[in-house]
Design a protein around this motif. Structure first.
Motif: not given
Lengths: 170, 252
Positions: A65-77, A23-36
């Motif tokens: 069958l289902r994906l989670r994604y994170w969104r802020s304006k025109q930016r998705t992760a 595990v190089y980075q947890t998905p949780e950490d990646f998401i929190s780093q990807s948005f201001t």
């Protein structure tokens, strides 16, 4: 002594065959780093017309069958998974205004080909978009000995942009 | 004057009898080798052995089946496979620790993860501590408030879409317990599990190396390989000697 050396050699030979997860980075950490700011968490069901489109990109149905994604304006992760040779590689993708902004290998489970985690490889994806054939419009250099992992990351990058475009207008 | 002819003739006899003795073994070596060479195209690793006597030979017996009864169906496990009503679902799973019915299908705890399946057993999503679960899942229950998982420190209540979790503070949940499924379901699961243990590439490799017949087969195939080398060398020698003789005869 001979027995001990034999045991050590046998163990060394079987090492590549043992279950392996880095595990190089947890998905949780990646998401929190990807948005201001705090992104909205959403879900996307891979059904209807999206299912064959995903299959066309990956060459097979996505295993969930289902994906989670994170969104802020025109930016998705997105946090996506694809098999390299035998095991799933988990990677994170940030797409902004139709182009890839960031790619990061999060969890690597294969015994070889881990070089794809390096920045020198993932940086190649920055600002990549999809061309008319739904392929990346940038050339991505291969890594000797990691061909299957490289291909898996490329397919996931194409998928991430495509999914971004499918939710962009929503 | 007879000695060179005797030597030549005896080598020829060696060549003949080695060929006869090794014929069957060489056929096995060559044909299994050819199939293995094209193993990927033939998808040998995706095709599994389902012949009972050969499975018995490999010592593949019946695996125990653990099952959980849900409102909709029995959820069972044999080895790494999960079964809904005896029908295998795609994928491999860690140890089954609990299963409940949900509005969209099933929620099952395997290993420390929670997998959500639809009514036909397709995987919707897998949640673990790295993605979506607040703690490792150790058990699962259906309560009046919804589905609850048992973590090592708290009980957690899922929202209806399994996207958010909150600490559960209701009556003590009745955790899903394994029980004995009907014989038909157990039998189906065991049959499926047994038929997905050895792929054909393994069988061909064992036949090619002789390992299929234990240590004895291993040495027999070694002898066959040595026999093939002897055949090739003796055949070449006989051929060169014959050519030499023919050339000498023509000169005369």
């Amino acid at each position: 002594m001979k027995k001990l050396i034999t045991i050590i050699c046998c163990f060394a030979v079987t090492l590549p065959c043992l279950a392996f997860e880095e595990v190089y980075q947890t998905p949780e950490d990646f998401i929190s780093q990807s948005f201001t700011d705090t992104p909205q968490r959403k879900t996307l069901w891979l059904s209807g017309s999206l299912k064959p489109e995903v299959k066309a990109i990956l060459g097979h149905d996505y295993h969930k069958l289902r994906l989670r994604y994170w969104r802020s304006k025109q930016r998705t992760a997105w946090v996506l998974e694809e098999i390299g040779k035998e095991h799933y590689i988990t990677a994170g993708f940030v797409v902004d205004e139709k182009a890839l902004e960031r790619v990061k290998v999060l969890i690597y489970r294969e015994s070889r080909g881990w070089e794809v985690k390096n920045d020198f490889f993932t940086r190649q994806f920055e600002n990549a978009k999809l061309n008319n054939n739904s392929k990346l419009d940038k050339h991505i250099d291969n890594i000797t000995g990691a061909t299957l992992s490289v291909r898996a990351i490329k397919r996931l990058a194409e998928l991430a942009i495509h999914l971004h475009l499918s939710v962009a207008d929503a | 004057m007879n000695r060179p002819r005797h030597k030549f003739h005896s080598l020829y006899l060696w060549h003949r009898y080695t060929g006869i003795i090794c014929a069957v073994l060489v056929l096995i070596l060559a044909s299994t080798g050819l199939l293995l060479q094209h193993g990927q195209n033939l998808e040998l690793q995706q095709k599994y052995l389902n012949t009972p006597w050969l499975l018995n030979w490999y010592g593949i017996g019946k695996e125990p089946v653990s099952s959980y009864q849900t409102q909709s169906s029995w959820v069972s496990q044999s080895g790494k496979f999960i079964y809904l009503g005896g029908q295998a679902v795609n994928g491999e799973y860690a140890e089954l620790r609990g299963a409940v019915s949900t509005q969209f299908g099933y929620a099952i705890v395997t290993g420390n993860a929670l997998s959500l399946l639809n009514k036909t057993g397709q995987l919707i999503e897998t949640l673990d501590k790295n993605s979506g679960l607040p703690e490792h899942a150790l058990g699962i229950a259906v309560t009046e408030k919804g589905v609850v998982i048992r973590g090592s420190q708290h009980y957690w209540l899922a929202d209806k879409d399994f996207l958010d979790w909150e600490v559960y503070s209701g009556p003590h949940p009745s955790w899903a317990q394994s029980s004995q499924a009907p014989e038909e379901i157990v039998s189906q699961a065991q049959k499926h599990h047994r038929a997905h243990q050895i792929h054909w590439e393994r069988v061909l490799l064992d036949l090619h190396s002789g390992r299929l017949f234990g240590r004895f087969g291993y040495w027999v195939m070694d002898i066959a390989a040595i026999g093939l080398i002897v055949l090739a060398c003796s055949g070449l020698w006989v051929w060169t000697q014959r050519r030499r003789k023919d050339l000498l005869h023509r000169k005369k």
